[in-house]
Design a protein around this motif. Structure first.
Motif, mmCIF file in Angstrom:
data_model
loop_
_atom_site.group_PDB
_atom_site.id
_atom_site.type_symbol
_atom_site.label_atom_id
_atom_site.label_comp_id
_atom_site.label_asym_id
_atom_site.label_seq_id
_atom_site.Cartn_x
_atom_site.Cartn_y
_atom_site.Cartn_z
ATOM 1 N N LYS A 18 0.830 -1.212 0.000
ATOM 2 C CA LYS A 18 0.000 0.000 0.000
ATOM 3 C C LYS A 18 0.860 1.257 0.000
ATOM 4 O O LYS A 18 0.564 2.226 -0.711
ATOM 5 C CB LYS A 18 -0.939 0.011 1.205
ATOM 6 C CG LYS A 18 -2.113 -0.920 1.071
ATOM 7 C CD LYS A 18 -3.014 -0.837 2.294
ATOM 8 C CE LYS A 18 -4.243 -1.682 2.142
ATOM 9 N NZ LYS A 18 -5.134 -1.597 3.310
ATOM 10 N N LYS A 19 1.919 1.252 0.788
ATOM 11 C CA LYS A 19 2.822 2.396 0.841
ATOM 12 C C LYS A 19 3.500 2.604 -0.518
ATOM 13 O O LYS A 19 3.618 3.735 -0.996
ATOM 14 C CB LYS A 19 3.882 2.181 1.924
ATOM 15 C CG LYS A 19 4.845 3.324 2.071
ATOM 16 C CD LYS A 19 5.868 3.050 3.156
ATOM 17 C CE LYS A 19 6.886 4.176 3.223
ATOM 18 N NZ LYS A 19 7.970 3.865 4.152
ATOM 19 N N SER A 20 3.899 1.510 -1.144
ATOM 20 C CA SER A 20 4.528 1.603 -2.462
ATOM 21 C C SER A 20 3.565 2.149 -3.499
ATOM 22 O O SER A 20 3.950 2.951 -4.357
ATOM 23 C CB SER A 20 5.049 0.231 -2.899
ATOM 24 O OG SER A 20 6.067 -0.207 -2.036
ATOM 25 N N LEU A 34 -0.629 0.220 -11.347
ATOM 26 C CA LEU A 34 -1.562 -0.835 -11.703
ATOM 27 C C LEU A 34 -1.005 -2.207 -11.321
ATOM 28 O O LEU A 34 -1.716 -3.040 -10.747
ATOM 29 C CB LEU A 34 -1.854 -0.777 -13.201
ATOM 30 C CG LEU A 34 -2.785 -1.825 -13.773
ATOM 31 C CD1 LEU A 34 -4.165 -1.729 -13.140
ATOM 32 C CD2 LEU A 34 -2.873 -1.665 -15.280
ATOM 33 N N LEU A 35 0.253 -2.451 -11.609
ATOM 34 C CA LEU A 35 0.863 -3.731 -11.274
ATOM 35 C C LEU A 35 0.926 -3.945 -9.763
ATOM 36 O O LEU A 35 0.626 -5.032 -9.265
ATOM 37 C CB LEU A 35 2.249 -3.844 -11.896
ATOM 38 C CG LEU A 35 2.258 -3.978 -13.414
ATOM 39 C CD1 LEU A 35 3.685 -3.925 -13.949
ATOM 40 C CD2 LEU A 35 1.583 -5.262 -13.851
ATOM 41 N N LEU A 36 1.291 -2.904 -9.022
ATOM 42 C CA LEU A 36 1.328 -3.032 -7.567
ATOM 43 C C LEU A 36 -0.069 -3.238 -6.981
ATOM 44 O O LEU A 36 -0.253 -4.000 -6.030
ATOM 45 C CB LEU A 36 1.988 -1.803 -6.933
ATOM 46 C CG LEU A 36 3.507 -1.734 -7.032
ATOM 47 C CD1 LEU A 36 4.012 -0.363 -6.578
ATOM 48 C CD2 LEU A 36 4.150 -2.833 -6.205
ATOM 49 N N THR A 37 -1.054 -2.577 -7.564
ATOM 50 C CA THR A 37 -2.432 -2.756 -7.106
ATOM 51 C C THR A 37 -2.881 -4.192 -7.342
ATOM 52 O O THR A 37 -3.537 -4.792 -6.486
ATOM 53 C CB THR A 37 -3.365 -1.760 -7.810
ATOM 54 O OG1 THR A 37 -2.908 -0.430 -7.538
ATOM 55 C CG2 THR A 37 -4.792 -1.897 -7.325
ATOM 56 N N SER A 38 -2.514 -4.755 -8.487
ATOM 57 C CA SER A 38 -2.885 -6.151 -8.744
ATOM 58 C C SER A 38 -2.144 -7.098 -7.796
ATOM 59 O O SER A 38 -2.693 -8.121 -7.378
ATOM 60 C CB SER A 38 -2.630 -6.530 -10.203
ATOM 61 O OG SER A 38 -1.254 -6.533 -10.496
ATOM 62 N N ILE A 39 -0.924 -6.755 -7.414
ATOM 63 C CA ILE A 39 -0.188 -7.552 -6.421
ATOM 64 C C ILE A 39 -0.910 -7.496 -5.082
ATOM 65 O O ILE A 39 -1.062 -8.517 -4.403
ATOM 66 C CB ILE A 39 1.269 -7.068 -6.295
ATOM 67 C CG1 ILE A 39 2.050 -7.452 -7.546
ATOM 68 C CG2 ILE A 39 1.930 -7.624 -5.041
ATOM 69 C CD1 ILE A 39 3.431 -6.828 -7.635
ATOM 70 N N LEU A 40 -1.381 -6.313 -4.705
ATOM 71 C CA LEU A 40 -2.119 -6.170 -3.449
ATOM 72 C C LEU A 40 -3.385 -7.037 -3.471
ATOM 73 O O LEU A 40 -3.664 -7.760 -2.511
ATOM 74 C CB LEU A 40 -2.485 -4.703 -3.205
ATOM 75 C CG LEU A 40 -3.266 -4.409 -1.932
ATOM 76 C CD1 LEU A 40 -2.453 -4.772 -0.694
ATOM 77 C CD2 LEU A 40 -3.670 -2.941 -1.898
ATOM 78 N N GLY A 41 -4.114 -6.985 -4.563
ATOM 79 C CA GLY A 41 -5.307 -7.821 -4.685
ATOM 80 C C GLY A 41 -4.961 -9.300 -4.612
ATOM 81 O O GLY A 41 -5.673 -10.090 -3.976
ATOM 82 N N SER A 42 -3.867 -9.679 -5.226
ATOM 83 C CA SER A 42 -3.430 -11.075 -5.180
ATOM 84 C C SER A 42 -3.037 -11.498 -3.770
ATOM 85 O O SER A 42 -3.276 -12.639 -3.371
ATOM 86 C CB SER A 42 -2.255 -11.290 -6.133
ATOM 87 O OG SER A 42 -2.650 -11.050 -7.458
ATOM 88 N N CYS A 60 -9.158 -3.197 -11.775
ATOM 89 C CA CYS A 60 -7.886 -3.282 -12.503
ATOM 90 C C CYS A 60 -7.975 -4.149 -13.751
ATOM 91 O O CYS A 60 -7.117 -4.068 -14.624
ATOM 92 C CB CYS A 60 -6.795 -3.888 -11.616
ATOM 93 S SG CYS A 60 -6.360 -2.920 -10.190
ATOM 94 N N TYR A 61 -8.994 -4.988 -13.802
ATOM 95 C CA TYR A 61 -9.056 -6.027 -14.824
ATOM 96 C C TYR A 61 -8.908 -5.483 -16.250
ATOM 97 O O TYR A 61 -8.046 -5.920 -17.004
ATOM 98 C CB TYR A 61 -10.355 -6.814 -14.670
ATOM 99 C CG TYR A 61 -10.539 -7.868 -15.721
ATOM 100 C CD1 TYR A 61 -9.807 -9.040 -15.667
ATOM 101 C CD2 TYR A 61 -11.431 -7.684 -16.770
ATOM 102 C CE1 TYR A 61 -9.961 -10.013 -16.638
ATOM 103 C CE2 TYR A 61 -11.591 -8.646 -17.736
ATOM 104 C CZ TYR A 61 -10.862 -9.804 -17.663
ATOM 105 O OH TYR A 61 -11.010 -10.756 -18.631
ATOM 106 N N ASP A 62 -9.747 -4.530 -16.628
ATOM 107 C CA ASP A 62 -9.703 -4.006 -17.995
ATOM 108 C C ASP A 62 -8.393 -3.284 -18.273
ATOM 109 O O ASP A 62 -7.835 -3.401 -19.365
ATOM 110 C CB ASP A 62 -10.895 -3.085 -18.262
ATOM 111 C CG ASP A 62 -12.201 -3.858 -18.332
ATOM 112 O OD1 ASP A 62 -12.167 -5.044 -18.744
ATOM 113 O OD2 ASP A 62 -13.240 -3.296 -17.964
ATOM 114 N N GLN A 63 -7.901 -2.557 -17.295
ATOM 115 C CA GLN A 63 -6.629 -1.850 -17.472
ATOM 116 C C GLN A 63 -5.479 -2.834 -17.644
ATOM 117 O O GLN A 63 -4.575 -2.599 -18.444
ATOM 118 C CB GLN A 63 -6.365 -0.923 -16.295
ATOM 119 C CG GLN A 63 -7.346 0.219 -16.209
ATOM 120 C CD GLN A 63 -7.125 1.052 -14.964
ATOM 121 O OE1 GLN A 63 -6.130 0.925 -14.271
ATOM 122 N NE2 GLN A 63 -8.070 1.915 -14.669
ATOM 123 N N LEU A 64 -5.501 -3.924 -16.895
ATOM 124 C CA LEU A 64 -4.455 -4.945 -17.040
ATOM 125 C C LEU A 64 -4.510 -5.585 -18.419
ATOM 126 O O LEU A 64 -3.472 -5.834 -19.033
ATOM 127 C CB LEU A 64 -4.602 -6.020 -15.962
ATOM 128 C CG LEU A 64 -4.112 -5.635 -14.578
ATOM 129 C CD1 LEU A 64 -4.554 -6.668 -13.549
ATOM 130 C CD2 LEU A 64 -2.603 -5.496 -14.562
#
Length: 86
Positions: A18-20, A34-42, A60-64
């Protein structure tokens, strides 16, 4: 004792990501954010917090897909949600 250690590590991982995300967003680097957000969700998904994972990953799905240019591969909403069901 082990569960306390694992909970501490899990919270540290989530807080670090989250900080990143916050730091990256200040630099307007949308791809990294976007990549870090998907990592957080994962992370939430791996912790079996599927509701939180879905709330993070679904936007994030469509953006990914655009980012990875996967227009030739389609997944409908039902299939996508089934990924979170188990």
């Amino acid at each position: 004792m082990n569960s306390l250690i694992f909970q501490t590590i899990q919270q540290w991982m989530i807080q670090t990501v989250k900080k990143s995300i916050k730091e990256i967003s200040l630099n307007n680097n949308k791809k990294e954010e976007l990549l870090l957000t998907s990592i957080l969700g994962s992370l939430y998904f791996e912790l079996s917090d599927y509701k939180e994972a879905l709330m993070i990953l679904e936007p994030c799905y469509d953006q990914l897909r655009q980012f990875f240019n996967e227009d030739n591969h389609t997944i409908d909403d039902t299939e996508r949600l089934d990924l979170f069901a188990g």
